[in-house]
Design a protein around this motif. Structure first.
Motif, PDB file in Angstrom:
ATOM      1  N   UNK A  14      35.663  46.856  42.732  1.00  7.24           N
ATOM      2  CA  UNK A  14      35.287  45.382  42.752  1.00  7.24           C
ATOM      3  C   UNK A  14      35.413  44.845  41.170  1.00  7.24           C
ATOM      4  N   UNK A  15      34.967  45.748  40.182  1.00  8.67           N
ATOM      5  CA  UNK A  15      35.163  45.269  38.876  1.00  8.67           C
ATOM      6  C   UNK A  15      36.760  45.711  37.919  1.00  8.67           C
ATOM      7  N   UNK A  16      37.343  46.702  38.525  1.00  4.36           N
ATOM      8  CA  UNK A  16      38.600  47.101  38.241  1.00  4.36           C
ATOM      9  C   UNK A  16      38.176  47.855  36.835  1.00  4.36           C
ATOM     10  N   UNK A  17      36.862  48.430  36.422  1.00  2.94           N
ATOM     11  CA  UNK A  17      36.560  48.992  35.480  1.00  2.94           C
ATOM     12  C   UNK A  17      36.849  50.611  35.510  1.00  2.94           C
ATOM     13  N   UNK A  18      37.222  51.258  34.589  1.00  5.04           N
ATOM     14  CA  UNK A  18      37.665  52.849  34.748  1.00  5.04           C
ATOM     15  C   UNK A  18      36.156  53.557  34.938  1.00  5.04           C
ATOM     16  N   UNK A  19      36.306  54.637  35.960  1.00 10.08           N
ATOM     17  CA  UNK A  19      35.022  55.130  36.168  1.00 10.08           C
ATOM     18  C   UNK A  19      35.143  56.461  35.161  1.00 10.08           C
ATOM     19  N   UNK A  20      34.344  56.485  34.210  1.00  8.59           N
ATOM     20  CA  UNK A  20      34.235  57.554  33.067  1.00  8.59           C
ATOM     21  C   UNK A  20      32.967  57.472  32.537  1.00  8.59           C
ATOM     22  N   UNK A  21      32.596  58.623  32.009  1.00  8.19           N
ATOM     23  CA  UNK A  21      31.290  59.002  31.157  1.00  8.19           C
ATOM     24  C   UNK A  21      31.592  58.504  29.700  1.00  8.19           C
ATOM     25  N   UNK A  22      32.632  58.193  29.463  1.00  7.44           N
ATOM     26  CA  UNK A  22      33.117  58.023  28.184  1.00  7.44           C
ATOM     27  C   UNK A  22      33.819  56.444  28.024  1.00  7.44           C
ATOM     28  N   UNK A  23      34.293  56.233  26.915  1.00  7.54           N
ATOM     29  CA  UNK A  23      34.966  54.936  26.868  1.00  7.54           C
ATOM     30  C   UNK A  23      36.247  54.895  27.650  1.00  7.54           C
ATOM     31  N   UNK A  24      36.553  53.832  27.921  1.00  5.93           N
ATOM     32  CA  UNK A  24      37.575  53.691  29.117  1.00  5.93           C
ATOM     33  C   UNK A  24      39.125  54.127  28.232  1.00  5.93           C
ATOM     34  N   UNK A  25      39.948  54.728  29.149  1.00  7.36           N
ATOM     35  CA  UNK A  25      41.236  55.003  28.435  1.00  7.36           C
ATOM     36  C   UNK A  25      42.539  53.946  28.737  1.00  7.36           C
ATOM     37  N   UNK A  26      42.167  53.474  29.759  1.00  7.19           N
ATOM     38  CA  UNK A  26      43.189  52.510  30.313  1.00  7.19           C
ATOM     39  C   UNK A  26      42.460  51.188  30.961  1.00  7.19           C
ATOM     40  N   UNK A  27      43.028  50.107  30.935  1.00  8.25           N
ATOM     41  CA  UNK A  27      42.425  48.968  31.801  1.00  8.25           C
ATOM     42  C   UNK A  27      43.475  48.590  32.949  1.00  8.25           C
ATOM     43  N   UNK A  28      42.840  48.284  34.016  1.00 10.00           N
ATOM     44  CA  UNK A  28      43.891  48.000  35.282  1.00 10.00           C
ATOM     45  C   UNK A  28      43.729  46.451  35.387  1.00 10.00           C
ATOM     46  N   UNK A  29      44.820  45.759  35.466  1.00 10.71           N
ATOM     47  CA  UNK A  29      45.014  44.263  35.628  1.00 10.71           C
ATOM     48  C   UNK A  29      45.715  44.085  37.236  1.00 10.71           C
ATOM     49  N   UNK A  30      45.439  43.021  37.582  1.00 16.91           N
ATOM     50  CA  UNK A  30      46.357  42.755  38.986  1.00 16.91           C
ATOM     51  C   UNK A  30      47.423  41.912  38.718  1.00 16.91           C
ATOM     52  N   UNK A  31      47.714  41.200  37.606  1.00 14.15           N
ATOM     53  CA  UNK A  31      49.168  40.706  37.233  1.00 14.15           C
ATOM     54  C   UNK A  31      49.377  40.772  35.872  1.00 14.15           C
ATOM     55  N   UNK A  32      50.514  40.533  35.192  1.00 13.02           N
ATOM     56  CA  UNK A  32      50.970  40.313  33.889  1.00 13.02           C
ATOM     57  C   UNK A  32      50.319  38.894  33.408  1.00 13.02           C
ATOM     58  N   UNK A  33      50.218  37.927  34.219  1.00 15.44           N
ATOM     59  CA  UNK A  33      49.457  36.821  33.704  1.00 15.44           C
ATOM     60  C   UNK A  33      48.122  37.016  33.043  1.00 15.44           C
ATOM     61  N   UNK A  34      47.344  37.948  33.684  1.00 12.03           N
ATOM     62  CA  UNK A  34      46.136  38.112  33.034  1.00 12.03           C
ATOM     63  C   UNK A  34      46.101  38.911  31.782  1.00 12.03           C
ATOM     64  N   UNK A  35      47.182  39.938  31.474  1.00  6.42           N
ATOM     65  CA  UNK A  35      47.207  40.449  30.218  1.00  6.42           C
ATOM     66  C   UNK A  35      47.617  39.455  29.133  1.00  6.42           C
ATOM     67  N   UNK A  36      48.659  38.490  29.456  1.00  5.09           N
ATOM     68  CA  UNK A  36      49.116  37.553  28.622  1.00  5.09           C
ATOM     69  C   UNK A  36      48.055  36.646  28.326  1.00  5.09           C
ATOM     70  N   UNK A  37      47.043  36.331  29.336  1.00  4.89           N
ATOM     71  CA  UNK A  37      45.828  35.409  29.065  1.00  4.89           C
ATOM     72  C   UNK A  37      44.918  36.038  28.106  1.00  4.89           C
ATOM     73  N   UNK A  38      44.737  37.273  28.312  1.00  3.65           N
ATOM     74  CA  UNK A  38      43.757  38.055  27.283  1.00  3.65           C
ATOM     75  C   UNK A  38      44.121  38.153  26.025  1.00  3.65           C
ATOM     76  N   UNK A  39      45.671  38.333  25.929  1.00  3.93           N
ATOM     77  CA  UNK A  39      46.102  38.240  24.416  1.00  3.93           C
ATOM     78  C   UNK A  39      46.024  37.036  23.921  1.00  3.93           C
ATOM     79  N   UNK A  40      46.182  35.978  24.579  1.00  2.00           N
ATOM     80  CA  UNK A  40      46.184  34.538  23.910  1.00  2.00           C
ATOM     81  C   UNK A  40      44.680  34.191  23.503  1.00  2.00           C
ATOM     82  N   UNK A  41      43.746  34.620  24.604  1.00  2.00           N
ATOM     83  CA  UNK A  41      42.222  34.612  24.095  1.00  2.00           C
ATOM     84  C   UNK A  41      41.969  35.318  22.817  1.00  2.00           C
TER      85      UNK A  41
END
Length: 84
Positions: A24-51
């Motif tokens: 549901x949240x696309x957050x990495x399951x981990x006891x520590x800090x996330x190593x990677x982030x999961x995005x559904x599209x390239x546009x989500x990554x570009x939007x996050x970079x612009x923000x």
């Protein structure tokens, strides 16, 4: 993508290590800090970079001592947008 379950998604990068994410949240399951982030599209990554870039630019205008080099009209418009 390796596997999609009811609660988790498993992803393999380059066939080496498998990472597990909450479906549901696309957050990495981990006891520590996330190593990677999961995005559904390239546009989500570009939007996050612009923000991130816009926030840095705005902070650089106001995050200092002394006067701000903005006109009264510009400050009023910024204030109006912030108060929305």
């Amino acid at each position: 993508m390796e596997k999609v379950g009811r609660k988790y998604i498993q992803v393999s990068f380059g066939g080496f290590q498998t990472y597990k994410y909450y479906k549901d949240s696309l957050e990495q399951v981990s006891d520590y800090a996330a190593d990677f982030y999961l995005y559904l599209s390239k546009q989500e990554i570009l939007d996050e970079q612009e923000i991130s870039n816009l926030v840095s630019e705005i902070r650089s205008k106001f995050d200092r001592w002394g006067s701000v080099n903005l006109t009264l009209d510009q400050l009023r418009r910024i204030s109006k947008i912030i108060s929305e």
